[in-house]
Design a protein around this motif. Sequence first.
Motif, mmCIF file in Angstrom:
data_model
loop_
_atom_site.group_PDB
_atom_site.id
_atom_site.type_symbol
_atom_site.label_atom_id
_atom_site.label_comp_id
_atom_site.label_asym_id
_atom_site.label_seq_id
_atom_site.Cartn_x
_atom_site.Cartn_y
_atom_site.Cartn_z
ATOM 1 N N PHE A 1 -9.878 3.054 -12.158
ATOM 2 C CA PHE A 1 -9.413 3.178 -10.775
ATOM 3 C C PHE A 1 -8.828 1.863 -10.257
ATOM 4 O O PHE A 1 -7.913 1.869 -9.427
ATOM 5 N N THR A 2 -9.331 0.727 -10.754
ATOM 6 C CA THR A 2 -8.744 -0.567 -10.382
ATOM 7 C C THR A 2 -7.316 -0.677 -10.914
ATOM 8 O O THR A 2 -6.393 -1.106 -10.206
ATOM 9 N N ASP A 3 -7.112 -0.275 -12.164
ATOM 10 C CA ASP A 3 -5.760 -0.284 -12.742
ATOM 11 C C ASP A 3 -4.838 0.649 -11.947
ATOM 12 O O ASP A 3 -3.664 0.323 -11.707
ATOM 13 N N MET A 4 -5.355 1.805 -11.558
ATOM 14 C CA MET A 4 -4.586 2.766 -10.769
ATOM 15 C C MET A 4 -4.187 2.160 -9.421
ATOM 16 O O MET A 4 -3.038 2.311 -8.962
ATOM 17 N N HIS A 5 -5.114 1.461 -8.805
ATOM 18 C CA HIS A 5 -4.854 0.830 -7.515
ATOM 19 C C HIS A 5 -3.703 -0.170 -7.631
ATOM 20 O O HIS A 5 -2.775 -0.172 -6.818
ATOM 21 N N HIS A 6 -3.745 -1.013 -8.652
ATOM 22 C CA HIS A 6 -2.666 -1.999 -8.840
ATOM 23 C C HIS A 6 -1.312 -1.307 -9.023
ATOM 24 O O HIS A 6 -0.286 -1.798 -8.529
ATOM 25 N N SER A 7 -1.297 -0.183 -9.737
ATOM 26 C CA SER A 7 -0.017 0.496 -10.004
ATOM 27 C C SER A 7 0.597 1.090 -8.738
ATOM 28 O O SER A 7 1.808 1.296 -8.677
ATOM 29 N N LEU B 1 -2.690 11.277 -11.970
ATOM 30 C CA LEU B 1 -2.172 9.938 -12.243
ATOM 31 C C LEU B 1 -2.651 9.427 -13.599
ATOM 32 O O LEU B 1 -1.917 8.737 -14.300
ATOM 33 N N ALA B 2 -3.887 9.790 -13.971
ATOM 34 C CA ALA B 2 -4.430 9.344 -15.259
ATOM 35 C C ALA B 2 -3.942 10.202 -16.420
ATOM 36 O O ALA B 2 -4.054 9.799 -17.574
#
Length: 386
Positions: A361-367, A321-322
């Motif tokens: 990981f917070t940005d990933m969670h929101h996405s 994902l990153a």
Amino acid sequence: MASSANLPASIALVAGEPSGDLLAARLLSGLRPHLPDARFHGIGGEHMMAQGFESHYAMDKLTVRGLLAVIPRYREIKGIQNELRDRLLAERPAAFIGADYPGFNLGLEEQLKAAGIPTIHYIGPQIWAWRGGRIKKIIRAVSHMLVVFPFEEEIYRQAGVPVSYVGHPLAELVPMVPDELGARTALGLPHDANVVAIMPGSRMSELKYNTAAFVGAAKLLKQRDRSLKFVAPMAGERQRAYFLELVAQAGLQDVEIQLLDGQSHTAIAAADAVLVASGTASLEVALFKKPMVIAYRMMALEWQILRHFGYQPWIGLPNILAREFLVPELLQDAANPQALCDAMWKQLSDVPHRLQLAQRFTDMHHSLLRNSAVESAAAVLRVINR
């Protein structure tokens, strides 16, 4: 509002393993309010049945792990597929929904779609990771694809497969700000302890190949920091017994590890860092914003086959994902106790790295965060014109 006479009589679904059962159950929870009188049936597990689903076969008849394990079960599984196909062709449900499990479901979907029955596949096969040639079969088999990662939508759209991004269900289950102290209290761990979660996998085959290396790494870590506490969630009694057997075989009984009955999310929330087998569990760790090392070992022959199929340098979902190596990945022979220990020590001790990971990981969670029950149900209703 449509009258009950205009509502579809039935919708068929197949889940072949526990993750698909959870996925389909969430979809059913979104569909039921719109289709209160519809019959949902096919093959599924306890979570689907809790939503009023009727399973014609025990789901565990389909649950097979690994490329080679399916060979002795092929005739039985193919027989179930053929029997279900004939039943559905005779009944003609409003739609068929395959919850993951592509080896079984895509073959069934291809035959049903050819007969004019709309087919929906929930969780797109990872053609972006390996076996991209499957897109040809997907085009023949799938009327509409539901995907759980944002980047997948464009891949399927470009291939001409109608697609909807519905969010990842795990992103709804994991709190945006995990309660680390609450998790430690629940597990009886000191609030100021240094905690490592050991997660070698829930499948028996994963335990077989990962346990000795993971526990060996824990022993080495304990030598570096005597205050470390280790927790390891076990998926069931069989897994617990097998884990202990493997630990004994490796002569590692002296490593103190608190074994948990399930409680994987509590273990992750309580941890400072996690040693995790590749798979969905690595995404769960990312959603809990925890540093991790992703590792995986398997049968040597299977490794030789799979290592030539991948299209990307990453196998862990957080890294995919990153689009970069946010966290280390150690595979097969590289996943040895010393290497795992060294990689885990950095995850535990590098504070700036830990803070950076938490933000990524917070940005990933929101996405990944959507109401997946509502979004997936809405896509199904569009397919059946409701």
